[in-house]
Design a protein around this motif. Structure first.
Motif, PDB file in Angstrom:
ATOM      1  N   MET A 108      11.294 -14.271  -2.532  1.00 17.79           N
ATOM      2  CA  MET A 108      10.990 -13.099  -3.341  1.00 17.79           C
ATOM      3  C   MET A 108      10.507 -13.568  -4.709  1.00 17.79           C
ATOM      4  SD  MET A 108      14.833 -11.758  -4.140  1.00 17.79           S
ATOM      5  CE  MET A 108      16.087 -12.847  -4.832  1.00 17.79           C
ATOM      6  N   HIS A 109       9.639 -12.784  -5.283  1.00 16.76           N
ATOM      7  CA  HIS A 109       9.140 -13.067  -6.616  1.00 16.76           C
ATOM      8  C   HIS A 109      10.020 -12.336  -7.629  1.00 16.76           C
ATOM      9  CE1 HIS A 109       5.512 -14.137  -4.288  1.00 16.76           C
ATOM     10  NE2 HIS A 109       5.290 -14.982  -5.288  1.00 16.76           N
ATOM     11  N   GLN A 110      10.530 -13.088  -8.605  1.00 19.21           N
ATOM     12  CA  GLN A 110      11.426 -12.539  -9.608  1.00 19.21           C
ATOM     13  C   GLN A 110      10.771 -12.628 -10.979  1.00 19.21           C
ATOM     14  OE1 GLN A 110      14.198 -11.018  -9.019  1.00 19.21           O
ATOM     15  NE2 GLN A 110      15.529 -12.064  -7.571  1.00 19.21           N
ATOM     16  N   VAL A 134      10.122  -8.388  -8.152  1.00 15.97           N
ATOM     17  CA  VAL A 134       8.794  -7.755  -8.233  1.00 15.97           C
ATOM     18  C   VAL A 134       7.964  -8.118  -7.005  1.00 15.97           C
ATOM     19  CG1 VAL A 134       8.767  -7.632 -10.750  1.00 15.97           C
ATOM     20  CG2 VAL A 134       7.918  -9.697  -9.606  1.00 15.97           C
ATOM     21  N   THR A 135       8.648  -8.479  -5.910  1.00 19.26           N
ATOM     22  CA  THR A 135       7.923  -8.892  -4.700  1.00 19.26           C
ATOM     23  C   THR A 135       6.995  -7.803  -4.204  1.00 19.26           C
ATOM     24  OG1 THR A 135       9.793 -10.304  -4.101  1.00 19.26           O
ATOM     25  CG2 THR A 135       8.189  -9.803  -2.372  1.00 19.26           C
ATOM     26  N   GLY A 136       7.540  -6.579  -4.095  1.00 20.01           N
ATOM     27  CA  GLY A 136       6.714  -5.470  -3.601  1.00 20.01           C
ATOM     28  C   GLY A 136       5.527  -5.200  -4.506  1.00 20.01           C
ATOM     29  N   MET A 137       5.785  -5.226  -5.830  1.00 22.69           N
ATOM     30  CA  MET A 137       4.701  -4.994  -6.783  1.00 22.69           C
ATOM     31  C   MET A 137       3.638  -6.085  -6.677  1.00 22.69           C
ATOM     32  SD  MET A 137       4.989  -4.748 -10.930  1.00 22.69           S
ATOM     33  CE  MET A 137       6.379  -3.622 -10.772  1.00 22.69           C
ATOM     34  N   ARG A 138       4.098  -7.337  -6.527  1.00 23.67           N
ATOM     35  CA  ARG A 138       3.159  -8.438  -6.423  1.00 23.67           C
ATOM     36  C   ARG A 138       2.355  -8.355  -5.138  1.00 23.67           C
ATOM     37  NH1 ARG A 138       2.948 -13.240  -9.196  1.00 23.67           N
ATOM     38  NH2 ARG A 138       1.891 -14.985  -8.140  1.00 23.67           N
ATOM     39  N   GLU A 139       3.027  -7.989  -4.035  1.00 24.27           N
ATOM     40  CA  GLU A 139       2.314  -7.855  -2.771  1.00 24.27           C
ATOM     41  C   GLU A 139       1.278  -6.745  -2.849  1.00 24.27           C
ATOM     42  OE1 GLU A 139       5.359  -7.294   0.092  1.00 24.27           O
ATOM     43  OE2 GLU A 139       5.790  -9.447   0.307  1.00 24.27           O
ATOM     44  N   ARG A 140       1.661  -5.635  -3.502  1.00 24.71           N
ATOM     45  CA  ARG A 140       0.686  -4.551  -3.658  1.00 24.71           C
ATOM     46  C   ARG A 140      -0.487  -5.004  -4.528  1.00 24.71           C
ATOM     47  NH1 ARG A 140       5.479  -1.571  -3.947  1.00 24.71           N
ATOM     48  NH2 ARG A 140       5.441  -1.579  -6.235  1.00 24.71           N
ATOM     49  N   GLY A 141      -0.170  -5.805  -5.562  1.00 21.35           N
ATOM     50  CA  GLY A 141      -1.251  -6.323  -6.389  1.00 21.35           C
ATOM     51  C   GLY A 141      -2.184  -7.224  -5.607  1.00 21.35           C
TER      52      GLY A 141
END
Length: 451
Positions: A108-110, A134-141
């Motif tokens: 996961m990205h923190q 911020v994993t979900g946010m990063r993946e969406r980005g």
């Protein structure tokens, strides 16, 4: 960072300090939407917040007393270890995104903030680490960037130029966006044209520029869809562009157009070839009657604006029926072709020359005075009389009779052709192979030919 440091100090000492500060520390400890750790100067976890396991994926007992870098994907040489070393060495905070490993092995990205804390001068540092997933946010980005990349790839393959054009309240034009398709136009790129719209608009031919500006102005006022065709000049020739766009008005008074520019140069070439075919007599290559009237009216309109008169002549091959009957229609066709070629050689490129029907032809002499017209037509008459055709071993020739009339600014083309036809009739009646007109009785007689 100062507030975080003060909150941590209140968190550590418990009830010391004011009630409001203690409340802030407790709230931070219990409700921060992520993982919070307190590390000693060796990076060993000494305390975590109650929600640590839910946000970090590790039970507190797994990390308490262990080095915090255990959650890094590379505990020895990972980004987390370097960030901690930076804070300890510089006593400065660090902020960034770290890729961490959960207890189940997933990554996961923190989003991470590391704040050095000093109890008293000279005491060993402690570190406050705050992390938020911020994993979900990063993946969406990443997905958004991938979609944007695909979209840009799609736009680059569109057979044209997608654009956004802005016109401000003073009428200045600016391209806010152009797709890569503009590179198909020599010497132009999106960046160059967005930097200065004149790099594209300055190539619009002068006679098209005002019409282009007028069409945009009309669209800006009416907010009707914009559709216009115009020409650009390049060193390798002329390019035709067709523009289509939808306008919108912004609150500050600007007008935006979102649309497409398409290169229609080849289509225009085809249209011009078709127009020439439609307006051309197939046997002789001269204009046909319809094209003669269309182009003749344009010549007359320009002459009318300048207060000029235009000489118009009717031409008829002498004894053409006898030639056909004697030598056959194939010979007659050759005679018509030779006559048309000779006439075109004697006339100027901008003069109109048309086959009206059968062996009858018409000429409109552009920008010529009547006395100049007589000299041009006399040169033509002599050239026709010099034609020699070899037909079945025999040499044949023919002559032409001409009737001249003057198209006055307010007269009709039909009427002047009727006058020229009357003058042609007089030339035939007076012996053929001659020019009559434009005034009754005025003729340039040159004897009869061998027709």
């Amino acid at each position: 960072m100062k507030r975080l440091r003060e909150a941590w100090q209140q968190w550590r000492v418990g009830a010391q300090g004011s009630r409001s500060s203690a409340g802030l520390g407790q709230l931070l400890r219990d409700h921060y939407p992520g993982a919070v750790m307190r590390l000693d100067h060796e990076g060993v976890v000494r305390e975590v917040n109650p929600g640590f396991e839910r946000h970090a994926g590790h039970a507190p007992e797994q990390l308490l007393g262990q080095r915090a870098v255990l959650i890094d994907i590379d505990p020895l040489h990972g980004e987390f270890a370097r960030a901690l070393a930076h804070c300890l060495a510089t006593r400065q905070p660090w902020q960034g995104v770290l890729l961490c490993r959960r207890a189940d092995g997933s990554l996961m990205h923190q989003s991470t903030v590391i704040q050095p804390l000093e109890e008293r001068p000279g005491a060993p540092l402690q570190l406050l680490v705050m992390q938020r997933d911020v994993t979900g946010m990063r993946e969406r980005g990443l997905q958004d960037r991938m979609l944007l990349s695909r979209l840009e790839g799609t736009l680059s393959r569109v057979p044209g130029v997608l654009f956004r054009l802005r016109q401000d309240a003073e009428g200045r034009l600016e391209f806010l966006y152009l797709s890569e398709g503009v590179k198909a136009l020599p010497g132009l790129t999106p960046d160059l044209v967005m930097d200065s719209a004149e790099r594209l608009l300055g190539r619009v031919l002068p006679e098209d520029r005002q019409r282009l500006v007028t069409s945009l102005t009309q669209s800006a006022v009416s907010l009707e869809p914009w559709h216009h065709e115009f020409r650009l000049g390049f060193t390798d020739g002329i390019r035709w562009l067709e523009g289509r766009a939808l306008p919108q008005r912004r609150r500050e008074g600007d007008t935006l157009w979102d649309g497409l520019l398409i290169d229609i140069t080849e289509r225009k070439r085809v249209e011009q070839r078709v127009q020439r075919l439609v307006g051309t007599d197939m046997l002789t290559g001269a204009l046909n009657r319809r094209a003669f009237f269309e182009q003749g009216e344009a010549v007359q309109a320009r002459a009318r604006r300048q207060g000029q008169r235009v000489p118009v002549a009717m031409l008829d091959l002498d004894h053409f029926k006898r030639l056909n009957d004697t030598y056959g229609h194939a010979a007659g066709d050759r005679a018509l072709q030779a006559f048309a070629m000779t006439c075109r050689d004697c006339l100027r490129p901008y003069d109109l020359f048309a086959r009206i029907g059968g062996e009858e032809f018409a000429v409109m002499l552009v920008d010529s005075e009547p006395h100049e017209a007589l000299a041009i037509l006399e040169r033509l008459r002599l050239a026709v009389a010099a034609i020699e055709l070899d037909v079945e071993g025999r040499t044949i020739g023919f002559t032409v009779s001409l009737g001249l009339a003057i198209l006055e600014p307010e007269a009709s083309l039909d009427a002047v052709l009727a006058l020229a036809d009357q003058a042609l009739y007089r030339a035939k009646h007076e012996g053929r192979n001659r020019i009559c007109g434009p005034v009754e009785g005025a003729s340039l007689a040159s004897g009869t030919g061998p027709a």
